[in-house]
Design a protein around this motif. Structure first.
Motif, mmCIF file in Angstrom:
data_model
loop_
_atom_site.group_PDB
_atom_site.id
_atom_site.type_symbol
_atom_site.label_atom_id
_atom_site.label_comp_id
_atom_site.label_asym_id
_atom_site.label_seq_id
_atom_site.Cartn_x
_atom_site.Cartn_y
_atom_site.Cartn_z
ATOM 1 N N SER B 34 37.759 67.494 75.877
ATOM 2 C CA SER B 34 37.434 66.063 75.791
ATOM 3 C C SER B 34 37.633 65.516 74.388
ATOM 4 C CB SER B 34 35.997 65.828 76.240
ATOM 5 O OG SER B 34 35.108 66.313 75.251
ATOM 6 N N THR B 35 37.980 66.383 73.430
ATOM 7 C CA THR B 35 38.141 65.903 72.059
ATOM 8 C C THR B 35 39.600 65.901 71.607
ATOM 9 O OG1 THR B 35 37.839 68.103 71.166
ATOM 10 C CG2 THR B 35 35.863 66.776 71.409
ATOM 11 N N ASN B 57 38.152 59.206 72.588
ATOM 12 C CA ASN B 57 38.148 59.490 74.023
ATOM 13 C C ASN B 57 36.901 58.946 74.699
ATOM 14 O OD1 ASN B 57 40.557 60.734 73.765
ATOM 15 N ND2 ASN B 57 39.768 62.828 73.903
ATOM 16 N N TYR B 58 35.728 59.226 74.100
ATOM 17 C CA TYR B 58 34.487 58.800 74.738
ATOM 18 C C TYR B 58 34.375 57.284 74.768
ATOM 19 C CZ TYR B 58 32.810 63.534 75.259
ATOM 20 O OH TYR B 58 32.678 64.822 75.661
ATOM 21 N N VAL B 61 36.517 56.022 77.593
ATOM 22 C CA VAL B 61 35.908 56.282 78.891
ATOM 23 C C VAL B 61 34.770 55.309 79.166
ATOM 24 C CG1 VAL B 61 34.371 57.907 79.998
ATOM 25 C CG2 VAL B 61 36.574 58.670 79.154
ATOM 26 N N LEU B 62 33.896 55.156 78.163
ATOM 27 C CA LEU B 62 32.721 54.324 78.375
ATOM 28 C C LEU B 62 33.092 52.847 78.458
ATOM 29 C CD1 LEU B 62 30.004 55.977 76.143
ATOM 30 C CD2 LEU B 62 30.007 55.759 78.630
ATOM 31 N N ALA B 253 35.990 64.201 79.249
ATOM 32 C CA ALA B 253 34.951 63.411 78.575
ATOM 33 C C ALA B 253 33.974 62.868 79.611
ATOM 34 C CB ALA B 253 35.589 62.273 77.785
ATOM 35 N N THR B 254 34.509 62.388 80.743
ATOM 36 C CA THR B 254 33.646 61.895 81.823
ATOM 37 C C THR B 254 32.750 63.013 82.340
ATOM 38 O OG1 THR B 254 35.519 60.518 82.439
ATOM 39 C CG2 THR B 254 33.662 60.619 83.973
ATOM 40 N N LEU B 257 29.908 63.582 80.100
ATOM 41 C CA LEU B 257 28.912 62.521 80.272
ATOM 42 C C LEU B 257 28.128 62.726 81.570
ATOM 43 C CD1 LEU B 257 30.916 59.396 79.116
ATOM 44 C CD2 LEU B 257 28.985 60.475 77.957
#
Lengths: 361, 282
Positions: B34-35, B57-58, B61-62, B253-254, B257
């Motif tokens: 995810s990084t 990435n985060y 996604v968010l 990344a999802t 989370l």
């Protein structure tokens, strides 16, 4: 304050088991009645019927003038102390005592006043914020008492409240309960299987066996004049000795079967040759000289308790002979194998019908 | 148990370490993936150390989700999942406490039958009865709603059974004392039984929350409207893209989370949870 009346109270469980076979009794205002009997005799059932935790199958229970058969436990104005105390584990001592009052919508300051008074009486003042888990057995017992006291009930119900305590604490709490009950003057029913508790606490005893009240009376009357062989054997420690015998032809006493021993006894009401059960309390058998002895017991086991010595033995005769326990003074030395000559006053010879166990006058 | 056998210590540590490795490695790889940027994952060799695109990435996604890949923002899906998991966990606990309370403390005809009927439903998990359940939910017009997501999963034989077992260990005299103290059944339930079940409820909540959060099959069936997608379903949707490579870095990344809330619940309720599993306060 109120008395308590049982009339023809019976309990039959749905599965057909009959636990209580008709109790008629009345408890005076402020009296402490002990219901005593072996396990399964129906004594707890009787108590729970008064509390409203068991339905009454037949008959009627009145608290004062009020018939309580149909009332919910909370409406009977009773308070109960359980064997395992049944304190609410998540509540503080204060809340445990206050819970019932809060449910009755007692004003807040009145609750505080009553709990404080009870805590003072029971020396719980420093423990009010604690939880039951942080208390010793004796303290929990006191909290359970406190919960009962604050309700200011018409009747206290005690269900073997001392049986979870160790021996010393039991004696101490026994005295406290008696003192408390006398100072409050609340009518009380106390269930126990311990005959010492029964003798020391009771104004009157109800001795139960197999769902029947075998005898109702003051402790000493029950001790001195047991109505049945069961009562005689249950009240008094060590238990009464029972020896099968027949009334002598001369009408002056009884002959212990199989041993040839003759005891002088009041047998005027019995026809000669009638078989009887002779009851002798261990403490009424007194050592005597060889030639005045009515009984001679061959000792086979000795229990030295300090103040007393219990000698267990048999009456020699043809065959093994009946067993006999004697309570002797602690200073007296008895050894296994000794033969102890004994005498007994005719007043202390109890006679029972061997068939139904009833006392023969 | 105290044993003095050095080789046994070595062996047990080895087994434990191996276990930790097996459990932790996939999570680590997920995190690492995810990084990284999208192309470094396509090279055929999975990187083992974190890259430089963590925040990027985060944030993607968010913020926007995978609009390009035809998905909704992750924030919304997590919200849906949270609602569903909470509704399932709370619903299950409430229903099973009431059911267990009825079965343990009330005498009514066919009481045993009722208990066994509940117990038998253990043999009928959602997967088995999925078609009829879908039919019912559809005809009640609960498709694409939070109720539709949670109600069919709420009935719980396991929780009922657990609470029944716990209630049976509460001394009968407590109920009797409460009766004498003038507490009716509901008052007894709220004043005494529920506070005593506190740790059990916490333990069960943790388990049931995770159960609810991880639901996949049922949400997949009852949600057709994207705004009701849950995160677990959403992840699957991200994978199923036509004519393009899945955006692995964003999917991972999802996933990270998605793992967060259950982990938070476990951490926050750990003390109560363990207490509820190992001891019963009486």
């Amino acid at each position: 304050m109120a008395g308590l009346t049982f009339s023809g109270v019976r309990k039959t469980y749905p599965n057909g088991v009959r636990a209580v076979h008709g109790i008629d009794a009345s408890v005076g205002d402020g009296e402490l009645i002990v219901i005593v009997g072996p396990s399964g005799c129906g004594k707890s059932t009787l108590l729970r019927m008064v509390a409203g935790l068991e339905a009454i199958s037949e008959g009627e229970i009145r608290i004062g003038e009020r018939r309580v058969n149909e009332l919910e436990p909370a409406d009977r104005n009773i308070a109960m102390v359980f064997q395992n105390y049944a304190l609410y584990p998540h509540m503080s001592v204060f809340d445990n005592m206050a819970y019932g009052l809060r449910n009755r919508r007692t004003p807040r300051n009145e609750i505080a006043r009553r709990v404080a008074a009870a805590a003072k009486t029971l020396q719980l003042e420093d423990l009010l914020a604690r939880r039951p888990g942080q208390l010793s057995g004796g303290q929990r017992q006191r909290v359970a008492m406190g919960r009962a006291i604050v309700r200011e009930p018409d009747v206290f119900l005690f269900d073997e409240p001392l049986s979870n305590l160790d021996a010393r604490l039991r004696v101490q709490m026994r005295l406290e309960i008696r003192r408390l009950q006398q100072s409050l003057g609340t009518t009380s029913l106390y269930v126990t299987h311990d005959q010492v508790e029964a003798m020391t606490l009771a104004d009157r005893l109800i001795v139960m066996n197999g769902g029947v009240a075998e005898q109702i009376g003051r402790p000493l009357d029950v001790y001195r004049h047991p109505a049945t062989a069961f009562v005689a054997g249950f009240i008094g420690s060590p238990a009464m000795n029972f020896l099968p015998a027949t009334v002598a032809a001369t009408g002056s006493g009884v002959i212990i079967s199989g041993t040839g021993h003759t005891l002088t006894a009041a047998v005027t009401a019995c026809e000669p040759q009638r078989p009887v059960l002779v009851g002798l309390r261990p403490e009424h058998l007194l050592p005597a000289s060889e030639d005045s002895a009515a009984l001679k017991v061959a000792v086979d086991l000795v229990e030295a308790l300090g103040a007393d010595t219990l000698a267990h033995g048999i009456l020699p005769g043809d065959g093994a002979g009946p067993a006999l326990t004697v309570r002797l003074e602690g200073s007296r030395r008895v050894d296994v194998g000794d033969t102890v000559p004994l005498t007994v006053s005719p007043d202390h010879v109890h006679l029972f019908d061997p068939g139904n166990g009833n006392r023969l006058v | 148990m105290i044993e003095r056998r050095p080789w046994l210590n070595v062996l047990s540590h080895f087994v434990l370490c191996a276990g930790v490795l097996v459990t932790a490695l996939p999570i680590w790889i997920t995190f690492v993936a995810s990084t990284h940027p999208a192309d470094s994952l396509m090279s055929g060799r999975a990187p083992l150390w974190p890259g430089a695109h963590l925040f990027e990435n985060y944030a993607t996604v968010l913020d926007s989700g995978l609009r390009a890949a035809g998905s909704v923002p992750v924030g919304m899906m997590m919200w849906n999942s949270l609602i569903m998991a909470l509704m399932i966990a709370v619903g299950k606990i409430v229903i099973s406490i009431i059911a267990a309370f009825g079965i343990v403390y009330f005498r009514f005809p066919l009481r045993r039958t009722c208990f066994w009927l509940i117990f038998v439903t253990l043999m009928l998990p959602v997967e088995v009865r999925i078609l009829p359940t879908f039919g019912v939910v559809a005809s009640l017009e609960m498709l694409n709603s939070y109720w539709g997501l949670s109600v069919p999963l709420i009935a719980s034989a396991t929780a009922t059974f657990l609470f029944r077992q716990f209630f049976l260990t509460v001394p009968e005299e407590l109920a009797e004392a409460a009766r004498i103290d003038g507490a009716g059944p509901l008052k007894f339930l709220f004043d005494i039984l529920l506070p005593l079940s506190r740790t059990n409820i916490a333990a069960l909540f943790v388990i049931l929350f995770i159960f609810g959060w991880n639901q996949y099959l049922w949400p997949l069936l009852v949600t057709t409207d994207e705004s009701f997608y849950t995160i677990v379903v959403g992840i699957q949707r991200m994978l199923a893209v036509d004519d393009a490579e899945p955006a692995w870095h964003l999917i991972m990344a999802t996933t990270m989370l998605a793992m967060l809330p259950p982990v938070l619940v476990v951490i926050c309720m750990q003390r109560l949870f363990i207490k509820g599993l190992i001891e019963q306060e009486k």
